[in-house]
Design an enzyme around this catalytic site. Structure first.
Site, short mmCIF file in Angstrom:
data_model
loop_
_atom_site.label_atom_id
_atom_site.label_comp_id
_atom_site.label_asym_id
_atom_site.label_seq_id
_atom_site.Cartn_x
_atom_site.Cartn_y
_atom_site.Cartn_z
N LYS A 1 0.84 -1.17 0.05
CA LYS A 1 0.04 -0.14 -0.05
C LYS A 1 0.96 1.28 0.14
CE LYS A 1 -1.59 1.58 3.89
NZ LYS A 1 -1.33 2.98 4.38
N ASN A 2 1.84 1.19 0.95
CA ASN A 2 2.75 2.59 1.08
C ASN A 2 3.68 2.54 -0.08
OD1 ASN A 2 1.18 3.10 3.28
ND2 ASN A 2 2.81 2.46 4.88
N ARG B 1 -0.38 14.41 12.79
CA ARG B 1 0.20 14.41 11.54
C ARG B 1 0.23 15.69 10.61
NH1 ARG B 1 -1.71 8.55 9.58
NH2 ARG B 1 0.31 8.92 8.57
N CYS C 1 -5.62 12.53 12.82
CA CYS C 1 -6.10 11.02 12.45
C CYS C 1 -5.87 10.68 14.00
CB CYS C 1 -5.49 10.35 11.57
SG CYS C 1 -3.72 9.46 11.93
N ARG D 1 -8.46 -0.63 4.89
CA ARG D 1 -7.48 0.40 4.35
C ARG D 1 -6.20 -0.20 4.00
NH1 ARG D 1 -7.06 5.71 7.48
NH2 ARG D 1 -5.67 5.79 5.57
N ASP E 1 4.78 1.00 12.26
CA ASP E 1 3.55 0.19 11.66
C ASP E 1 3.49 -1.28 12.13
OD1 ASP E 1 3.44 1.83 8.52
OD2 ASP E 1 3.05 2.69 10.42
C1 EPZ Z 1 3.98 7.13 6.49
O1 EPZ Z 1 3.17 8.26 6.92
C2 EPZ Z 1 3.17 6.14 6.32
N1 EPZ Z 1 2.10 6.26 5.24
C3 EPZ Z 1 2.71 5.36 7.66
O2 EPZ Z 1 1.84 4.26 7.20
C4 EPZ Z 1 3.84 5.33 8.58
O3 EPZ Z 1 3.28 4.94 9.80
C5 EPZ Z 1 4.77 6.63 8.59
O4 EPZ Z 1 5.12 7.02 7.33
C6 EPZ Z 1 6.17 6.34 9.52
O5 EPZ Z 1 6.60 5.17 8.96
C7 EPZ Z 1 2.05 6.05 3.97
O6 EPZ Z 1 3.62 6.15 3.63
C8 EPZ Z 1 1.20 6.36 3.09
P1 EPZ Z 1 6.05 10.63 8.42
P2 EPZ Z 1 3.72 9.69 7.14
O7 EPZ Z 1 5.62 11.99 7.60
O8 EPZ Z 1 4.76 10.08 5.87
C9 EPZ Z 1 5.81 14.02 11.94
C10 EPZ Z 1 0.38 2.70 7.80
O9 EPZ Z 1 -0.25 2.06 8.91
N2 EPZ Z 1 5.57 15.12 10.88
O10 EPZ Z 1 7.05 9.69 8.12
O11 EPZ Z 1 2.64 10.55 7.04
C11 EPZ Z 1 4.49 13.04 12.00
O12 EPZ Z 1 3.68 13.63 12.83
C12 EPZ Z 1 0.48 4.41 7.82
O13 EPZ Z 1 0.28 2.29 6.59
C13 EPZ Z 1 5.75 16.30 10.92
O14 EPZ Z 1 5.65 16.60 12.22
O15 EPZ Z 1 4.64 9.80 8.16
C14 EPZ Z 1 5.11 11.81 12.59
O16 EPZ Z 1 5.41 12.08 14.00
C15 EPZ Z 1 0.11 4.72 9.22
N3 EPZ Z 1 5.48 17.13 10.24
C16 EPZ Z 1 6.67 11.83 11.95
O17 EPZ Z 1 6.68 13.32 11.50
C17 EPZ Z 1 5.34 16.82 8.61
O18 EPZ Z 1 5.19 17.66 7.87
C18 EPZ Z 1 6.84 10.69 11.01
O19 EPZ Z 1 5.70 11.02 9.89
C19 EPZ Z 1 5.57 15.56 8.50
C20 EPZ Z 1 5.57 14.38 9.22
#
Ligand code: EPZ
Length: 424
Positions: free
Chosen positions: A22-23, A125, A120, A403, A311
């Site tokens: 998915k990712n 996020r 969420c 999902r 995850d």
């Molecule tokens: C990706 O989400 C994945 N989703 C998530 O998988 C996964 O949990 C996550 O990466 C971490 O590995 C997809 O790839 C579609 P991040 P993403 O930006 O990119 C903070 C699942 O279960 N942050 O790496 O949204 C954020 O709040 C899903 O399949 C900011 O502060 O995660 C978090 O604490 C859930 N500002 C950390 O960084 C930003 O602009 C990592 O988030 C962006 C992120």
């Protein structure tokens, strides 16, 4: 709303497979916005999030078709070269990864109006890092009415360092930089396999990208990209979830398409818990897990790749709830990713959460109960606990599960589980 009824039925045995990731698929589908023409992706999982992304891309102006009969399924996208560069709230609110259209739209069409995703279940996020990166490339960003409105004559290269590692932030910047004017250096880049796969596909499309360090990318912008064909890699988190299903039931399961190279930290922890894991080949390469009679307790903390993936945290929480002793988990990525704890405790688990730490006191048995899914991986955690529990567990709101897991109940039933979907 559908629910799942799961009745603990002893060890899982046999062989199963991991579907497409998915990712990995979500950013790859969004990358079709970067190049006019027809893009084709094989091994795209049949998931709610994929359908949402395709609906969003159609709203923007791409023609999409999903070949459902073929297994695995494939997806064709035709980009006519014009776009309605908007991602409406109705779509974005159901899937945060919709933000992945922002970079491509800005790079290809010079404008984008994308709804802010909103929080969420697992945390606020924000997308501040996405916006900071695109601003560094010359985008003019304004926030109005819950939307990001971005414009750029033509994005220019930038030397950008992510304060916090962000998977989709890195992916958005990669796609934007591919068509920008000049050189972009991405520092503190995410190293997840899904990011590497996006780099590979963008290069197939004609992008000039190199990994200068394990966490640093350099992109030379080009004038135009061309569409390509690609087979999406297997979902490492689904594979990990299926391996944990074998572990928690004391089973012996082969997961085809599970790649040791993408699951290093997970395999290490499963072995520490007493599982035997080997690379085998049945119809194709994969991993076999033979569970020990008793799961050993352990400590784990979630980290960005190649560390232990957040995850897989909820799934391991379920496993460690029946370990022989006390375990500890630290969730370092998201601030609220313990929504599954209360539900696991309703099944008899002894878990205490303090801030980002969870202390798990292993118990000898779990009991079936009515529980509620709250987010994607929490729902997987409840399914795993239910496979081990005595009696029947009914898991409501399984749309969360749908999902990110393709045909999970069929896969588990094939391994001997008693799982039934109740249509609500
Ligand atoms: C990706 O989400 C994945 N989703 C998530 O998988 C996964 O949990 C996550 O990466 C971490 O590995 C997809 O790839 C579609 P991040 P993403 O930006 O990119 C903070 C699942 O279960 N942050 O790496 O949204 C954020 O709040 C899903 O399949 C900011 O502060 O995660 C978090 O604490 C859930 N500002 C950390 O960084 C930003 O602009 C990592 O988030 C962006 C992120």
């Amino acid at each position: 709303m559908d629910s799942l009824s799961v009745c603990g039925n002893g060890p899982l045995k046999g062989q199963t497979f991991a579907s497409g990731s998915k990712n990995a698929a979500l950013p790859l589908l969004a990358s079709a916005l970067l190049a006019e023409g027809t893009h084709h992706f094989e091994n795209v999982p049949r998931l709610a999030d994929i359908r949402t992304m395709l609906k969003l891309l159609r709203h923007i102006g791409l023609e999409t078709s999903m070949e459902h009969n073929a297994h695995p399924s494939s997806c064709t996208l035709h980009n006519p070269g014009k776009a309605n560069p908007e991602a409406p709230y109705e779509l974005v609110k159901t899937m945060r990864a919709s933000v992945l259209v922002l970079g491509p739209l800005l790079a290809k069409y010079g404008k984008a109006k994308v709804s802010l995703p909103g929080g969420c279940a697992i945390g606020a996020r924000p997308i501040d890092l996405h916006l900071k990166a695109l601003s560094a490339m010359g985008a003019h960003i304004s926030l109005s009415g819950g939307y990001v409105e971005a414009t750029a004559q033509r994005l220019h290269g930038a030397d950008f360092r992510f304060d916090t590692i962000s998977v989709t932030g890195t992916e958005n910047l990669l796609m934007a930089a591919s068509l920008a004017k000049g050189t972009t250096r991405i520092r503190n880049a995410a190293q997840e396999p899904e990011v590497a796969e996006l780099v590979d596909v963008l290069k197939k499309m004609g992008a000039q990208i190199e990994w200068e360090k394990p966490n640093e990318l350099v992109v030379e912008g080009v004038e135009a990209l061309t569409p390509c064909q690609h087979t999406v890699c297997a979902d490492r988190i689904e594979a990990g979830t299926l391996l944990v299903a074998a572990a928690i039931t004391g089973g012996d399961v082969f997961v085809q398409n599970a790649q040791a190279a993408h699951l290093g930290a997970v395999i290490e922890k499963l072995r520490e818990a007493g599982c035997e894991i080997s690379q085998e080949h049945k119809n194709g390469p994969g991993l076999r897990l033979v569970a020990p009679p008793h799961i050993r307790p352990l400590q784990l903390q979630t980290q960005e790749y190649p560390g232990f993936p957040t995850d897989m945290q909820a799934q391991f929480m379920a496993l460690l709830s029946i370990a022989d002793g006390d375990s500890e988990i630290a969730e370092n990525i998201f601030e609220n990713r313990y929504m599954h704890v209360a539900e696991l405790c309703r099944m008899g688990a002894h878990i205490h959460v303090s801030g980002t730490h969870a202390l798990i006191h292993g118990v000898s048995k779990l009991s079936g109960a009515p529980v509620m899914a709250t987010d994607l991986r929490a729902s997987a955690s409840l399914v795993l606990a239910a496979l081990r529990a005595e009696g029947t567990t009914t898991i409501s709101r399984v749309y969360h599960l749908d999902r990110g897991y393709e045909q999970l109940e069929e896969k588990l039933s094939h391994l001997g589980a008693k799982v039934e979907r109740l249509h609500g």
